[in-house]
Design a protein around this motif. Structure first.
Motif, PDB file in Angstrom:
ATOM      1  N   ILE A   1       0.866  -1.174   0.000  1.00  0.00           N
ATOM      2  CA  ILE A   1       0.000   0.000   0.000  1.00  0.00           C
ATOM      3  C   ILE A   1       0.906   1.228   0.000  1.00  0.00           C
ATOM      4  CG2 ILE A   1      -1.737   1.308   1.275  1.00  0.00           C
ATOM      5  CD1 ILE A   1      -2.665  -1.300   2.523  1.00  0.00           C
ATOM      6  N   LEU A   2       0.601   2.182  -0.856  1.00  0.00           N
ATOM      7  CA  LEU A   2       1.374   3.414  -0.954  1.00  0.00           C
ATOM      8  C   LEU A   2       0.578   4.568  -0.360  1.00  0.00           C
ATOM      9  CD1 LEU A   2       2.503   3.107  -4.691  1.00  0.00           C
ATOM     10  CD2 LEU A   2       3.679   2.233  -2.673  1.00  0.00           C
ATOM     11  N   LEU A   3       1.228   5.374   0.447  1.00  0.00           N
ATOM     12  CA  LEU A   3       0.633   6.604   0.985  1.00  0.00           C
ATOM     13  C   LEU A   3       1.403   7.779   0.405  1.00  0.00           C
ATOM     14  CD1 LEU A   3      -1.132   8.292   2.911  1.00  0.00           C
ATOM     15  CD2 LEU A   3       0.562   7.829   4.714  1.00  0.00           C
ATOM     16  N   THR A   4       0.733   8.586  -0.430  1.00  0.00           N
ATOM     17  CA  THR A   4       1.386   9.678  -1.133  1.00  0.00           C
ATOM     18  C   THR A   4       0.640  10.984  -0.897  1.00  0.00           C
ATOM     19  OG1 THR A   4       2.135   8.170  -2.887  1.00  0.00           O
ATOM     20  CG2 THR A   4       2.148  10.531  -3.399  1.00  0.00           C
ATOM     21  N   PRO A   5       1.299  12.011  -0.355  1.00  0.00           N
ATOM     22  CA  PRO A   5       0.643  13.313  -0.217  1.00  0.00           C
ATOM     23  C   PRO A   5       0.586  14.030  -1.567  1.00  0.00           C
ATOM     24  CG  PRO A   5       2.913  13.446   0.538  1.00  0.00           C
ATOM     25  CD  PRO A   5       2.672  12.003   0.184  1.00  0.00           C
ATOM     26  N   VAL A   6      -0.457  14.828  -1.759  1.00  0.00           N
ATOM     27  CA  VAL A   6      -0.624  15.589  -2.996  1.00  0.00           C
ATOM     28  C   VAL A   6      -0.259  17.044  -2.717  1.00  0.00           C
ATOM     29  CG1 VAL A   6      -2.226  16.306  -4.807  1.00  0.00           C
ATOM     30  CG2 VAL A   6      -2.482  14.050  -3.726  1.00  0.00           C
ATOM     31  N   SER A   7       0.800  17.528  -3.369  1.00  0.00           N
ATOM     32  CA  SER A   7       1.275  18.915  -3.215  1.00  0.00           C
ATOM     33  C   SER A   7       1.358  19.325  -1.749  1.00  0.00           C
ATOM     34  CB  SER A   7       0.345  19.869  -3.978  1.00  0.00           C
ATOM     35  OG  SER A   7       0.305  19.559  -5.346  1.00  0.00           O
ATOM     36  N   PRO A   8       2.126  18.601  -0.935  1.00  0.00           N
ATOM     37  CA  PRO A   8       2.205  18.938   0.493  1.00  0.00           C
ATOM     38  C   PRO A   8       2.983  20.232   0.727  1.00  0.00           C
ATOM     39  CG  PRO A   8       3.777  17.222  -0.037  1.00  0.00           C
ATOM     40  CD  PRO A   8       2.966  17.444  -1.279  1.00  0.00           C
ATOM     41  N   HIS A   9       2.525  21.020   1.689  1.00  0.00           N
ATOM     42  CA  HIS A   9       3.205  22.261   2.065  1.00  0.00           C
ATOM     43  C   HIS A   9       3.961  21.993   3.359  1.00  0.00           C
ATOM     44  CE1 HIS A   9       3.899  26.539   1.802  1.00  0.00           C
ATOM     45  NE2 HIS A   9       3.525  26.705   3.068  1.00  0.00           N
ATOM     46  N   MET A  10       4.992  21.148   3.239  1.00  0.00           N
ATOM     47  CA  MET A  10       5.769  20.741   4.405  1.00  0.00           C
ATOM     48  C   MET A  10       7.052  20.079   3.913  1.00  0.00           C
ATOM     49  SD  MET A  10       3.109  17.689   5.435  1.00  0.00           S
ATOM     50  CE  MET A  10       4.034  17.068   6.838  1.00  0.00           C
ATOM     51  N   LEU A  11       8.017  19.957   4.772  1.00  0.00           N
ATOM     52  CA  LEU A  11       9.303  19.395   4.366  1.00  0.00           C
ATOM     53  C   LEU A  11       9.197  17.916   4.000  1.00  0.00           C
ATOM     54  CD1 LEU A  11      11.751  21.079   6.917  1.00  0.00           C
ATOM     55  CD2 LEU A  11      11.484  21.581   4.481  1.00  0.00           C
TER      56      LEU A  11
ATOM     57  N   ASP B   1       7.710  15.277   2.150  1.00  0.00           N
ATOM     58  CA  ASP B   1       6.816  15.200   0.999  1.00  0.00           C
ATOM     59  C   ASP B   1       6.972  13.887   0.236  1.00  0.00           C
ATOM     60  OD1 ASP B   1       9.309  15.571  -0.078  1.00  0.00           O
ATOM     61  OD2 ASP B   1       8.763  17.286  -1.344  1.00  0.00           O
ATOM     62  N   ARG B   2       7.472  12.864   0.902  1.00  0.00           N
ATOM     63  CA  ARG B   2       7.736  11.586   0.236  1.00  0.00           C
ATOM     64  C   ARG B   2       6.596  10.593   0.459  1.00  0.00           C
ATOM     65  NH1 ARG B   2      10.883  14.633  -1.629  1.00  0.00           N
ATOM     66  NH2 ARG B   2      13.162  14.386  -1.802  1.00  0.00           N
ATOM     67  N   SER B   3       6.536   9.610  -0.443  1.00  0.00           N
ATOM     68  CA  SER B   3       5.586   8.514  -0.276  1.00  0.00           C
ATOM     69  C   SER B   3       6.098   7.524   0.765  1.00  0.00           C
ATOM     70  CB  SER B   3       5.398   7.772  -1.602  1.00  0.00           C
ATOM     71  OG  SER B   3       4.821   8.585  -2.575  1.00  0.00           O
ATOM     72  N   LEU B   4       5.162   6.826   1.368  1.00  0.00           N
ATOM     73  CA  LEU B   4       5.485   5.702   2.245  1.00  0.00           C
ATOM     74  C   LEU B   4       4.988   4.426   1.591  1.00  0.00           C
ATOM     75  CD1 LEU B   4       4.446   7.061   5.759  1.00  0.00           C
ATOM     76  CD2 LEU B   4       6.754   6.901   4.816  1.00  0.00           C
ATOM     77  N   ILE B   5       5.758   3.361   1.719  1.00  0.00           N
ATOM     78  CA  ILE B   5       5.363   2.048   1.202  1.00  0.00           C
ATOM     79  C   ILE B   5       5.130   1.145   2.401  1.00  0.00           C
ATOM     80  CG2 ILE B   5       5.998   0.087  -0.241  1.00  0.00           C
ATOM     81  CD1 ILE B   5       7.860   1.959  -1.782  1.00  0.00           C
ATOM     82  N   LEU B   6       3.904   0.636   2.525  1.00  0.00           N
ATOM     83  CA  LEU B   6       3.530  -0.182   3.673  1.00  0.00           C
ATOM     84  C   LEU B   6       3.070  -1.559   3.203  1.00  0.00           C
ATOM     85  CD1 LEU B   6       2.379   2.984   4.201  1.00  0.00           C
ATOM     86  CD2 LEU B   6       2.089   1.983   6.451  1.00  0.00           C
ATOM     87  N   GLY B   7       3.019  -2.483   4.146  1.00  0.00           N
ATOM     88  CA  GLY B   7       2.504  -3.807   3.856  1.00  0.00           C
ATOM     89  C   GLY B   7       0.985  -3.803   3.793  1.00  0.00           C
ATOM     90  N   THR B   8       0.434  -4.809   3.151  1.00  0.00           N
ATOM     91  CA  THR B   8      -1.022  -4.868   2.988  1.00  0.00           C
ATOM     92  C   THR B   8      -1.748  -5.189   4.289  1.00  0.00           C
ATOM     93  OG1 THR B   8      -0.856  -7.188   2.287  1.00  0.00           O
ATOM     94  CG2 THR B   8      -0.887  -5.508   0.556  1.00  0.00           C
ATOM     95  N   GLN B   9      -1.033  -5.684   5.297  1.00  0.00           N
ATOM     96  CA  GLN B   9      -1.659  -5.959   6.586  1.00  0.00           C
ATOM     97  C   GLN B   9      -1.597  -4.747   7.516  1.00  0.00           C
ATOM     98  OE1 GLN B   9      -3.352  -8.832   6.869  1.00  0.00           O
ATOM     99  NE2 GLN B   9      -2.668  -9.102   4.760  1.00  0.00           N
ATOM    100  N   GLU B  10      -0.895  -3.713   7.091  1.00  0.00           N
ATOM    101  CA  GLU B  10      -0.801  -2.513   7.909  1.00  0.00           C
ATOM    102  C   GLU B  10      -2.029  -1.632   7.695  1.00  0.00           C
ATOM    103  OE1 GLU B  10       3.327  -1.170   8.959  1.00  0.00           O
ATOM    104  OE2 GLU B  10       3.644  -1.734   6.852  1.00  0.00           O
TER     105      GLU B  10
END
Length: 287
Positions: free
Chosen positions: A204-214, A216-225
């Motif tokens: 599962i990927l968590l990606t912010p869209v145009s974040p106004h903060m330092l 600003d990267r995606s996170l890659i998580l497991g499907t059980q998380e």
């Protein structure tokens, strides 16, 4: 695989080429004593009258489902087939896509293999999206590509608090966030700067869209998380799953995303390679 006797067709509703291709597929199948069903809401007005069935009865009337269109039509077909764990085959009637397996010129051969049971199954991770809200989005939804929480009004950030596995992580000040599967990594998540993941990789990927903060990267998580998103201000947020807006969220509403307990079952005929499709999409050189 067992021989197929009942096929559900899901054509793109407004594309004439997809409707014609679906007509050709229906004629080919019925001439071989295979029954055909088409969801009533996916047929153009006045078309396919002899095959129509109510959407809520569609899955029970099919052995497999065949999408006729582009990737968006595949997502629609996946939503119809998921409850019954029906195998799903895509016929491409759009531009080069990532999901559709069969090109129109190979239709007859591919349908022959389908009804003979001559295919393999590629299991794809699905998101379970549980919305806690007093609005119409409340409940559990399923997404093959992604769930998107994004700002309702232009020109203003929204604040979305993130918990991972029930521990607070951060609050994004951004235009929104995208929670995607590996299948959805080439869609909105990628446009927002997320990585591309092989559909064989369960994540599962968590990606912010145009974040106004330092950060600003995606996170890659497991499907059980588990990812929990909570709206922490009074600026309107909409939630969208696989391109369908399901409702508006307000301050205090939350969305919990994790891997579903079963996959979407995609039919593969061994004719397409994800990485070669990726190469063609981006015009990558041979050398």
């Amino acid at each position: 695989m067992d021989k197929v006797q009942r096929v559900g067709l899901v054509p793109h509703r407004t594309r004439l080429d997809a409707q014609r291709l679906a007509e050709r597929a229906a004629s080919w199948l019925t001439s071989r004593d295979v029954s055909v069903r088409i969801p009533r809401s996916d047929a153009a007005e006045g078309a396919f009258s002899e095959y129509l069935i109510d959407d809520d009865k569609f899955a029970a009337a099919c052995d497999v489902v065949v999408s006729v269109g582009g990737d968006g039509t595949m997502l629609r077909a996946a939503s119809l087939s998921f409850s019954g764990s029906l195998p799903l085959l895509g016929i491409n009637a759009g531009r080069l896509g990532y999901l559709a397996e069969v090109e129109p010129e190979n239709l007859d051969e591919s349908l022959g293999r389908l009804i003979a049971g001559d295919y393999e199954i590629d299991e794809r991770t699905v998101l379970a999206v549980t919305v806690n809200s007093s609005g119409p989005a409340n409940g559990t939804w399923w997404a093959l590509n992604e769930a998107v929480l994004e700002k309702e009004a232009p020109g203003r950030l929204v604040h979305i608090g993130i918990e991972i596995n029930k521990a607070f992580f951060t609050t994004y000040a951004a235009d929104g966030v995208v929670i995607a599967t590996s299948t959805g990594s080439t869609a909105y998540s990628f446009s927002a700067g997320g990585p591309i993941a092989s559909p064989q990789h369960e994540c599962i990927l968590l990606t912010p869209v145009s974040p106004h903060m330092l950060f600003d990267r995606s996170l890659i998580l497991g499907t059980q998380e588990e990812i929990k998103c909570t709206i922490t201000d009074d600026r309107g947020v909409v939630i969208i799953t696989d391109g369908r807006e399901i409702g508006r969220l307000t301050m205090g509403d939350s969305v919990v995303c994790t891997g579903a307990d079963k996959p979407v079952r995609m039919i593969t005929l061994g004719t397409r390679d994800f990485h070669q499709i990726l190469k063609a999409k981006f015009g990558l050189a041979d050398r």
